[in-house]
Design an enzyme around this catalytic site. Sequence first.
Site, PDB file in Angstrom:
ATOM      1  CG  HIS A  85      38.464  44.331  51.183  1.00  0.00           C
ATOM      2  ND1 HIS A  85      37.469  45.270  51.352  1.00  0.00           N
ATOM      3  CD2 HIS A  85      39.010  44.618  49.982  1.00  0.00           C
ATOM      4  CE1 HIS A  85      37.410  46.056  50.297  1.00  0.00           C
ATOM      5  NE2 HIS A  85      38.334  45.690  49.452  1.00  0.00           N
ATOM      6  CG  ASP A 116      35.932  45.985  54.317  1.00  0.00           C
ATOM      7  OD1 ASP A 116      37.031  45.482  54.635  1.00  0.00           O
ATOM      8  OD2 ASP A 116      35.616  46.237  53.144  1.00  0.00           O
ATOM      9  N   GLY A 196      40.860  48.642  43.832  1.00  0.00           N
ATOM     10  CA  GLY A 196      42.035  49.460  44.146  1.00  0.00           C
ATOM     11  C   GLY A 196      41.660  50.756  44.827  1.00  0.00           C
ATOM     12  CG  ASN A 197      38.887  53.988  43.652  1.00  0.00           C
ATOM     13  OD1 ASN A 197      38.595  53.768  42.494  1.00  0.00           O
ATOM     14  ND2 ASN A 197      39.450  55.115  44.045  1.00  0.00           N
ATOM     15  CB  SER A 198      39.251  48.712  48.417  1.00  0.00           C
ATOM     16  OG  SER A 198      38.143  48.131  47.801  1.00  0.00           O
ATOM     17  CG  LEU A 241      39.625  57.123  65.026  1.00  0.00           C
ATOM     18  CD1 LEU A 241      40.034  56.257  63.852  1.00  0.00           C
ATOM     19  CD2 LEU A 241      39.408  58.555  64.571  1.00  0.00           C
ATOM     20  N   GLY A 242      38.441  55.066  68.470  1.00  0.00           N
ATOM     21  CA  GLY A 242      39.109  54.838  69.757  1.00  0.00           C
ATOM     22  C   GLY A 242      39.524  53.390  69.911  1.00  0.00           C
ATOM     23  CG  MET A 245      43.259  55.574  67.140  1.00  0.00           C
ATOM     24  SD  MET A 245      42.835  57.256  67.593  1.00  0.00           S
ATOM     25  CE  MET A 245      44.259  58.128  67.014  1.00  0.00           C
ATOM     26  N   GLY A 246      43.364  51.742  69.904  1.00  0.00           N
ATOM     27  CA  GLY A 246      43.811  50.922  71.021  1.00  0.00           C
ATOM     28  C   GLY A 246      44.304  49.553  70.573  1.00  0.00           C
TER      29      GLY A 246
END
Lengths: 576, 344
Positions: A85, A116, A196-198, A241-242, A245-246
Amino acid sequence: MSDAVQSWLRRIGPAWAAVAALVGGLPMGGQAAAAVPLEVRAAEAERIAAIRRASAAAVAIFAGEAGGGSGVLIAPDGWALTNFHVVQPAGVAMTCGLADGRLYDAVLVGLDPTGDVALVKLLGRNDFPHVPLADSDAVEPGDWCFAAGNPFLLATDLVPSISAGIVSGTHRYQEPAGTLLEYTDCIQVDAAINPGNSGGGLFDAVGRLIGVNGRASFEKRGRVNVGAGYAISANQLRNFLGCLMGGRLCDHATLGATVGTAADGRVVVSDILQSSDAWRRGLQYDDEIVALAGRPVRTVNAFKNVLGTLPAGWQVPLVYRRDGRQEQMLVRLAGVHAPADLARLVAGGAEPPGEEQGPNPGETPLPEPIRGVYEPRPGFVNYHFNRLQRDRVARTIADRHASRSSGPWTLAGRLADGAEFRLELSDSQATIDLPTGTSVLDADGPLDANPVPPGSGGLLAALAVWRQLVTQGPAAVGSTTYFGTAARDPWHIDPADGERVDVLETAVAGVEARFAVDAAGRLCWIDLWTSPEADPCEIRFAHPTENEPGAMTVHRGPELFGRFLIESVEPAGAMP
Amino acid sequence: MNHRLLCVAAWATLVAAITQGGESGPQQVIADAARRVVKLYGSGGFRGLEGYQTGLLIAPNGRILTVASTVLDAGEVDCVLDDGRRYAARLVGIDPQRELALLEITAEDLPAFTLDPAGPLAATGTRVIALSNMFGVAVGDERVTAQRGVIAAVVPLQARRGAAEAPFQGEVYVLDCTTNNPGSPGGALIDSGGRLVGMLGKELRSTTAGIWLNYAIPAAELCRGCDTILGGVAAGPAQPVEPFDLRLLGAVLVPDLLDRTPPFVESIDPGSPAERAGLRADDLLIAVGPLSVTTRAAVEQAVGRLAVGDPLTFVVIRGGGLVELDLGPRPPAAVRQPAAGGRP
């Protein structure tokens, strides 16, 4: 720093906050300062260092008119995690600021809209400050933690704001907001989390990343901190994460079954799709769910929590109980959304990104900084990075197989019952000699027409495609993309395990297959479908050790086709 | 005390804090205390009224102390223990003055907090941890929310008029952190050793500033509440306290008949403090202290907010000019007396 010291620091966090208050609040002369115990000074220095490290890795993300948010760098070459977001209004190119006071261009890489989460890459350096991901399942209520980010976009000098607190709760479940943005298994904190911490990091006492802040309870209190912020756990982030990153548009997993609470409190299957893998594996109505992906399930929330941390397409263990007997199975998780639906949701009802939605180089030129690092393609957020990851895996495979010629490969050995087998793979065909007969596959023809050997679901096709990937390179074999990462052994999903294997996905000659390859370029497993509705051929490799020969176990669905002990391989090392 | 002595004291505290952290860290303290906290579910769930709150186990036989609220209106309340066990709780009684309620579940050998009737008030600056069913985020066997904070003040809840309305007027702990959220009432406030310091109170919001108060009722007061309920002492309804009114000073304003009735003085009682201060009939009030007022309602609000002893000054328009008047410190508000009747 030693584990013992880290553990000690984590435990005394709040205690030494009291220390800081006392030290700061009392008038002390020079001699008095010298009386502060070394442990306290060390703890103070460690806290300062932790905040300094986290600050250096904190990213201020600017999305122009739409505002902005925070992010956190997790690798020296500029990978940064943030919220979906936060980047959604920014598009594919954005400007990011670091605590060093400098602005960097960044490009959108991957999205996990349901969770998210977004992955961006900061450009221009390969020595970015960054923080490691911690094991978020080790986090306990009462642990000291702090957030570093850009609340209310205050950081005009780009130095992040720090807010400290304790972990208020772990494994929290937050209902989806609208159709997307389900927060599962998240960490609840009383550190101030404000707009803003989001997207910014949540850190433990020693400055390791335990989560990405993204949500807070507001209700009738207005959109400011009310003492309940929620962070997406590092272990969930690690699972995705994989895929991120793809350059993919990642989807979350569904079991294809819903669960409810029985009158006696058990979590039972309340509905199940007959098209689901769980149904084909034999899961039934009213079966009690005991554990999923290695985590115990005692409530419906716990079930949703575990499921919410898993990417679509993974295979995970499921433990269930029926008639007092406990059983376990491996179950393949489908996506929550159809790929086109997910793309439409992300685009806010418009066409999927990569078609009409993405910048079209012919009409609107890409912003200068991201030229060469952004490529739209249906189903992907940024295909450029998928190609990079695929080619990286291709290099590890090529390095391992550098000496293998394009000549035939032969494998020979014994089945579990001692009978011999012989397997030969060449450019044109694949052959296997089994006690039950010989099967031959034309490697140049369609691979889905006749899955051989019979009952295997396509063993020869799977091995033939793998040989093509090795000898020709993934770019030359059908459509081969980078799927992401998965567990080396689906029976053991360790959420904190950094050692995941890369998975390539290939569609060629009528079949679809996934190949898991470890960091050394060794093949770990293959799943091959000759039809999307049918059970795949599942091949699991055990790599040879000093004492044990290599082995290959072949299943089709729950049925074991065979276990092959590999005694000789020509050329040496060709497989597995 | 000289600085060196202070330092020694500080050092001792530091060492104690660290030692304590090493032996029983906040993680363990929270885990232990959370076993004595229950989640309560009852009626509500609409129009800003939550259908859930928190309770404290105060006896091994299933006595639960919580706040008296609409959540308990259902008669039977669902009670979920820390380990996920679910019970139907029965209402034993209510202390309307402290707004406390005692519930009971049929269970034995439960971990419980100890209520010490002689326990002293915790000092300002005490570090505390609040445990509550805040926002209902924890369900089943999920542990309640833990928040850390400091007792920022120990003050009577008899807050300024218009700031917060609560029948309980005794001393409470005001906290420096946002502990009082939907679902928090009835939650535990513990110190660093896990001892019960107080209970998170009902939600209180300033009607003028819209600010929510984060506070807890001291443990000793909880004991008195329990005694009241168990002892069958028929605690009468809370005594309503009238907001301060100018009539107590002998000034009567024109009747509030319009939406924006201008605050003219209708009459002044002879010999009253208002007369002595120089206030006269037909004066138009335009300021109470530093606040400008344009309506009768605004005057009542401004006057009502004054605490006992606050200076009371007016600016009025009289004969085309401005006149400043000082009525001295605000006297104590009168408690409404029952109307005098013929009965003894």
